[in-house]
Enzyme design. Structure first.
Site, PDB file in Angstrom:
ATOM      1  N   HIS A 105      58.045 -76.571 -42.601  1.00  0.00           N
ATOM      2  CA  HIS A 105      59.375 -75.810 -42.765  1.00  0.00           C
ATOM      3  C   HIS A 105      60.240 -76.509 -43.611  1.00  0.00           C
ATOM      4  O   HIS A 105      60.859 -77.378 -43.039  1.00  0.00           O
ATOM      5  CB  HIS A 105      59.763 -75.401 -41.497  1.00  0.00           C
ATOM      6  CG  HIS A 105      58.985 -74.546 -40.740  1.00  0.00           C
ATOM      7  ND1 HIS A 105      59.289 -73.124 -40.661  1.00  0.00           N
ATOM      8  CD2 HIS A 105      57.830 -74.444 -39.787  1.00  0.00           C
ATOM      9  CE1 HIS A 105      58.475 -72.518 -40.011  1.00  0.00           C
ATOM     10  NE2 HIS A 105      57.502 -73.349 -39.391  1.00  0.00           N
ATOM     11  N   CYS A 130      54.700 -71.403 -43.340  1.00  0.00           N
ATOM     12  CA  CYS A 130      53.989 -70.950 -42.106  1.00  0.00           C
ATOM     13  C   CYS A 130      53.473 -69.714 -42.037  1.00  0.00           C
ATOM     14  O   CYS A 130      52.564 -69.576 -42.776  1.00  0.00           O
ATOM     15  CB  CYS A 130      55.167 -71.291 -41.149  1.00  0.00           C
ATOM     16  SG  CYS A 130      54.350 -71.702 -39.661  1.00  0.00           S
ATOM     17  N   GLU A 142      62.816 -75.170 -44.825  1.00  0.00           N
ATOM     18  CA  GLU A 142      64.312 -74.852 -44.604  1.00  0.00           C
ATOM     19  C   GLU A 142      64.886 -75.167 -43.164  1.00  0.00           C
ATOM     20  O   GLU A 142      66.213 -75.285 -42.973  1.00  0.00           O
ATOM     21  CB  GLU A 142      64.196 -73.136 -44.486  1.00  0.00           C
ATOM     22  CG  GLU A 142      63.732 -72.551 -43.117  1.00  0.00           C
ATOM     23  CD  GLU A 142      62.033 -72.657 -42.789  1.00  0.00           C
ATOM     24  OE1 GLU A 142      61.639 -72.366 -41.878  1.00  0.00           O
ATOM     25  OE2 GLU A 142      61.488 -73.265 -43.889  1.00  0.00           O
TER      26      GLU A 142
END
Length: 228
Positions: free
Chosen positions: A198, A90, A200
């Site tokens: 994302h 990002c 994570e």
């Protein structure tokens, strides 16, 4: 193996990344994460670097435009030039583009609105340190959260990315108007990748998806080959 998570003023996904690496990755990888502050000129003894999402320096001027001048970016460039794996997520992707480590640009979303939802992606290559645990053509679900995620490059650059198998991930439900549905790209040497979704945030069953683990596992599994 140790992953350096770079923290800029305004980063807000740094702890997400730290937690995913320290708590969600399989123990067999023996992975740990540590934070690296933006004014550091030395990365220390890390095996991989992750630039997390957020709003570095408040996203003033353009997303990533100020962060590219942080002292730590010089160290990241040296690390990448030596073959070390660097992943930008990002805002981290935006910083890598602004710093010249990846081609193209990230523009305002096509509808000029911030988008925050899960998206469906297709792995376009398994021949990279970040997607080796995915099959080519594999479908994954990851969340996005950005206002400036529309990938743009001139036609020549886009054709080069296609010809050199450097489009890592592609949207099946393009949330931002990215050209050719690009969600993630690789550098020519294939050891730097930027992606808007994302991983994570998709590493724990409680979050509804663990598809992001494949990205992080791929990166750490590739460390011995990249750094030998």
């Amino acid at each position: 193996m140790k992953v350096g998570v770079v923290v800029f003023p305004g980063s807000n996904c740094d702890h997400d990344a730290w937690y995913a690496i320290n708590r969600n990755l399989p123990g067999a990888l023996h992975a740990s994460a540590e934070f690296i502050w933006h004014d550091s000129t030395d990365l220390g003894k890390v095996d991989a670097v992750l630039l997390p999402g957020g709003f570095s320096y408040g996203d003033y001027l353009r997303c990533g435009a100020i962060a590219r001048f942080s002292p730590v970016i010089g160290a990241v460039k040296k690390f990448a030039a030596a073959g070390g794996p660097v992943l930008g997520v990002c805002n981290g992707f935006q910083i890598l583009v602004e710093a010249g480590l990846l081609p193209g640009a990230l523009l305002r979303n096509q509808d000029l609105k911030f988008v925050c939802r899960e998206v469906t992606l297709r792995s376009e290559t398994a021949d990279s340190p970040f997607t080796s645990k995915l099959r080519k053509g594999q479908i994954v679900t990851l969340p996005v959260a950005h206002g400036e995620g529309r990938y743009f490059a001139d036609e020549r650059t886009l054709d080069t990315l296609e010809a050199e198998d450097r489009i890592a991930l592609r949207y099946l439900d393009n949330p931002n108007g990215s050209l050719r549905d690009i969600a993630g790209v690789l550098n020519r040497e294939r050891n730097v990748m930027g992606m808007m979704p994302h991983p994570e945030r998709a590493c724990d069953p409680l979050m509804g998806s663990t598809d992001g683990l494949s990205i992080l596992e791929s990166m750490l599994s590739a460390v011995p080959a990249l750094t030998r």
